[in-house]
Design a protein around this motif. Structure first.
Motif, PDB file in Angstrom:
ATOM      1  N   LEU A  18      -1.799   7.259   7.479  1.00 20.49           N
ATOM      2  CA  LEU A  18      -2.943   6.451   7.072  1.00 20.49           C
ATOM      3  C   LEU A  18      -2.562   5.597   5.879  1.00 20.49           C
ATOM      4  CD1 LEU A  18      -5.965   8.913   7.273  1.00 20.49           C
ATOM      5  CD2 LEU A  18      -5.974   6.595   8.188  1.00 20.49           C
ATOM      6  N   PHE A  19      -2.990   4.340   5.865  1.00 19.07           N
ATOM      7  CA  PHE A  19      -2.785   3.504   4.698  1.00 19.07           C
ATOM      8  C   PHE A  19      -3.741   3.913   3.588  1.00 19.07           C
ATOM      9  CE2 PHE A  19      -0.741   0.469   7.626  1.00 19.07           C
ATOM     10  CZ  PHE A  19       0.362   0.130   6.854  1.00 19.07           C
ATOM     11  N   ALA A  20      -3.265   3.821   2.364  1.00 17.27           N
ATOM     12  CA  ALA A  20      -4.088   4.106   1.196  1.00 17.27           C
ATOM     13  C   ALA A  20      -3.944   2.972   0.201  1.00 17.27           C
ATOM     14  CB  ALA A  20      -3.667   5.414   0.533  1.00 17.27           C
ATOM     15  N   ALA A  21      -5.064   2.546  -0.376  1.00 16.18           N
ATOM     16  CA  ALA A  21      -5.049   1.471  -1.365  1.00 16.18           C
ATOM     17  C   ALA A  21      -4.601   2.015  -2.714  1.00 16.18           C
ATOM     18  CB  ALA A  21      -6.444   0.862  -1.490  1.00 16.18           C
ATOM     19  N   ALA A  78      -4.398   7.280  -5.335  1.00 17.50           N
ATOM     20  CA  ALA A  78      -4.704   6.195  -4.409  1.00 17.50           C
ATOM     21  C   ALA A  78      -6.005   6.497  -3.699  1.00 17.50           C
ATOM     22  CB  ALA A  78      -3.588   6.020  -3.385  1.00 17.50           C
ATOM     23  N   THR A  79      -6.708   5.445  -3.343  1.00 18.10           N
ATOM     24  CA  THR A  79      -7.899   5.572  -2.518  1.00 18.10           C
ATOM     25  C   THR A  79      -7.474   5.590  -1.063  1.00 18.10           C
ATOM     26  OG1 THR A  79      -9.165   4.336  -4.138  1.00 18.10           O
ATOM     27  CG2 THR A  79     -10.095   4.532  -1.931  1.00 18.10           C
ATOM     28  N   PRO A  80      -7.865   6.607  -0.304  1.00 18.58           N
ATOM     29  CA  PRO A  80      -7.493   6.603   1.115  1.00 18.58           C
ATOM     30  C   PRO A  80      -8.162   5.455   1.840  1.00 18.58           C
ATOM     31  CG  PRO A  80      -9.083   8.332   0.665  1.00 18.58           C
ATOM     32  CD  PRO A  80      -8.686   7.753  -0.672  1.00 18.58           C
ATOM     33  N   ALA A  81      -7.442   4.858   2.782  1.00 18.20           N
ATOM     34  CA  ALA A  81      -8.050   3.807   3.586  1.00 18.20           C
ATOM     35  C   ALA A  81      -9.224   4.358   4.375  1.00 18.20           C
ATOM     36  CB  ALA A  81      -7.013   3.205   4.533  1.00 18.20           C
ATOM     37  N   ALA A  82      -9.152   5.615   4.785  1.00 21.60           N
ATOM     38  CA  ALA A  82     -10.277   6.272   5.443  1.00 21.60           C
ATOM     39  C   ALA A  82     -10.787   7.377   4.542  1.00 21.60           C
ATOM     40  CB  ALA A  82      -9.845   6.857   6.781  1.00 21.60           C
ATOM     41  N   ALA A  83     -11.976   7.226   4.020  1.00 25.07           N
ATOM     42  CA  ALA A  83     -12.528   8.233   3.131  1.00 25.07           C
ATOM     43  C   ALA A  83     -12.711   9.550   3.873  1.00 25.07           C
ATOM     44  CB  ALA A  83     -13.866   7.753   2.567  1.00 25.07           C
ATOM     45  N   ASP A  84     -13.100   9.498   5.138  1.00 26.79           N
ATOM     46  CA  ASP A  84     -13.172  10.681   5.982  1.00 26.79           C
ATOM     47  C   ASP A  84     -12.122  10.525   7.067  1.00 26.79           C
ATOM     48  OD1 ASP A  84     -13.697  12.840   7.521  1.00 26.79           O
ATOM     49  OD2 ASP A  84     -15.830  12.415   7.845  1.00 26.79           O
ATOM     50  N   ALA A  85     -10.886  10.942   6.720  1.00 28.46           N
ATOM     51  CA  ALA A  85      -9.756  10.633   7.583  1.00 28.46           C
ATOM     52  C   ALA A  85      -9.896  11.237   8.968  1.00 28.46           C
ATOM     53  CB  ALA A  85      -8.452  11.119   6.933  1.00 28.46           C
ATOM     54  N   ALA A  86     -10.578  12.361   9.075  1.00 24.10           N
ATOM     55  CA  ALA A  86     -10.712  12.990  10.380  1.00 24.10           C
ATOM     56  C   ALA A  86     -11.502  12.118  11.352  1.00 24.10           C
ATOM     57  CB  ALA A  86     -11.389  14.347  10.237  1.00 24.10           C
ATOM     58  N   ASP A  87     -12.345  11.233  10.827  1.00 26.67           N
ATOM     59  CA  ASP A  87     -13.160  10.372  11.669  1.00 26.67           C
ATOM     60  C   ASP A  87     -12.525   9.001  11.901  1.00 26.67           C
ATOM     61  OD1 ASP A  87     -15.086  12.287  11.953  1.00 26.67           O
ATOM     62  OD2 ASP A  87     -16.235  11.607  10.218  1.00 26.67           O
ATOM     63  N   MET A 107      -4.813  -0.041   9.055  1.00 29.57           N
ATOM     64  CA  MET A 107      -5.384   1.308   9.093  1.00 29.57           C
ATOM     65  C   MET A 107      -4.309   2.382   9.188  1.00 29.57           C
ATOM     66  SD  MET A 107      -8.552   0.694  11.706  1.00 29.57           S
ATOM     67  CE  MET A 107      -9.814  -0.552  11.423  1.00 29.57           C
ATOM     68  N   PHE A 108      -3.375   2.200  10.136  1.00 29.42           N
ATOM     69  CA  PHE A 108      -2.378   3.228  10.396  1.00 29.42           C
ATOM     70  C   PHE A 108      -0.985   2.610  10.476  1.00 29.42           C
ATOM     71  CE2 PHE A 108      -6.307   4.729  12.350  1.00 29.42           C
ATOM     72  CZ  PHE A 108      -6.413   6.026  11.852  1.00 29.42           C
ATOM     73  N   ALA A 109       0.013   3.353   9.995  1.00 30.00           N
ATOM     74  CA  ALA A 109       1.424   2.996  10.143  1.00 30.00           C
ATOM     75  C   ALA A 109       2.106   4.118  10.913  1.00 30.00           C
ATOM     76  CB  ALA A 109       2.079   2.807   8.774  1.00 30.00           C
ATOM     77  N   ILE A 110       2.926   3.761  11.902  1.00 33.88           N
ATOM     78  CA  ILE A 110       3.563   4.762  12.754  1.00 33.88           C
ATOM     79  C   ILE A 110       5.051   4.455  12.865  1.00 33.88           C
ATOM     80  CG2 ILE A 110       3.589   5.842  15.029  1.00 33.88           C
ATOM     81  CD1 ILE A 110       0.704   4.935  15.408  1.00 33.88           C
ATOM     82  N   ASN A 111       5.862   5.490  12.691  1.00 31.44           N
ATOM     83  CA  ASN A 111       7.298   5.412  12.989  1.00 31.44           C
ATOM     84  C   ASN A 111       7.792   6.842  13.188  1.00 31.44           C
ATOM     85  OD1 ASN A 111       7.435   6.390  10.379  1.00 31.44           O
ATOM     86  ND2 ASN A 111       8.906   4.872   9.655  1.00 31.44           N
ATOM     87  N   LEU A 133       0.818  -1.201   0.000  1.00 29.34           N
ATOM     88  CA  LEU A 133       0.000   0.000   0.000  1.00 29.34           C
ATOM     89  C   LEU A 133       0.856   1.257   0.000  1.00 29.34           C
ATOM     90  CD1 LEU A 133      -2.664  -1.151   2.632  1.00 29.34           C
ATOM     91  CD2 LEU A 133      -2.809  -1.273   0.139  1.00 29.34           C
ATOM     92  N   PHE A 134       0.180   2.387  -0.050  1.00 34.34           N
ATOM     93  CA  PHE A 134       0.800   3.682   0.141  1.00 34.34           C
ATOM     94  C   PHE A 134       0.346   4.234   1.491  1.00 34.34           C
ATOM     95  CE2 PHE A 134       0.198   3.228  -4.483  1.00 34.34           C
ATOM     96  CZ  PHE A 134       1.498   3.394  -4.920  1.00 34.34           C
ATOM     97  N   THR A 135       1.013   5.272   1.971  1.00 31.23           N
ATOM     98  CA  THR A 135       0.558   5.962   3.167  1.00 31.23           C
ATOM     99  C   THR A 135       0.602   7.460   2.939  1.00 31.23           C
ATOM    100  OG1 THR A 135       2.788   5.976   4.136  1.00 31.23           O
ATOM    101  CG2 THR A 135       1.325   4.161   4.770  1.00 31.23           C
TER     102      THR A 135
END
Length: 245
Positions: free
Chosen positions: A196-199, A213-222, A186-190, A17-19
């Motif tokens: 956020l992961f994106a497809a 890319a499609t965001p893994a969360a369409a409404d990322a704030a939520d 859902m999330f990658a942290i370092n 995926l992308f982030t």
């Protein structure tokens, strides 16, 4: 014959995926709080290296684990970190141990009790590998949803020889990221913070490299990772794209 439909681009992050940078939310606050705790614990480890006699037992235990990891190389280094941390910590939920749904604990605090939940395992492995010399940029704390058991879950992903391997508190062996079939990341942290992961297909978020890319969360704030079991956890969270359904 019609032309073959082109395959979607493959991202360089875990799970192909992308982030992209997550918006400010509770995870950012947790991560920054943890970074502060990690800096304090790093000072303790440095003092222990200079004065072993005055080293607290939990720090001495973690240093022995770090040294065992450092002694290994390649895949064996990852395997040692995974097995050693899994054996050192007994799983206890945050609610049982701390009376709250989700608390992130730095390794020395975890080793002081010998207890923790999935993200505590992943954090301890993350720090052990960094202290043992593994490249920080090749590690990701991955937060996601285990659809098989209706529960949020955290693992550590490590990049080795061009492949992402997963260090999981539920498995003694390393596995390839492609083998974690029921896991929706859902999330990658370092060191870059919370991503956020994106497809890597379809619409419509331009990334720095020019791909869409499609965001893994369409409404990322939520987007929210609770770290706790949820009755509807087998389904993606509202706004989340089911990457591996």
């Amino acid at each position: 014959m019609p032309a073959a439909k082109p395959l979607p681009p493959v991202g360089t992050e875990p799970f192909g995926l992308f982030t992209f940078r997550a918006p400010e939310n509770g995870l950012w606050r947790k991560w920054r709080g943890l970074e502060s705790d990690l800096a304090k614990e790093r000072t303790v480890l440095e003092q222990c290296r200079e004065n072993a006699a005055g080293c607290p037992p939990n720090a001495a235990q973690f240093l022995r684990l770090i040294n065992a990891v450092k002694f290994k190389s390649g895949r064996d280094r990852l395997d040692e970190a995974n097995r050693a941390v899994n054996q050192a910590i007994r799983y206890v939920s945050d609610f049982t141990q701390h009376g709250e749904a989700d608390r992130w604990t730095a390794p020395l605090a975890t080793f002081a009790t010998g207890k923790g939940d999935c993200e505590d395992y992943a954090i301890a492995k993350y720090i052990a590998l960094i202290e043992a010399g593994f490249a920080r940029e090749d590690l990701r704390l991955v937060l996601g949803r285990d659809r098989a058991i209706r529960q949020d879950h955290a693992v550590l992903a490590a990049l080795l020889d061009g492949h992402w391997l997963i260090l999981d508190s539920r498995r003694s062996e390393l596995i390839d990221d492609g083998e974690l079939g029921n896991f929706t990341p859902m999330f990658a942290i370092n060191g870059r913070g919370v991503q956020l992961f994106a497809a890597p297909y379809a619409k419509r978020l331009p990334l720095d490299d020019g791909l869409d890319a499609t965001p893994a969360a369409a409404d990322a704030a939520d987007a929210e990772w609770t770290g706790a079991e949820s009755a509807d956890a087998a389904s993606p969270l509202p706004g989340f794209l089911p990457l591996f359904m």
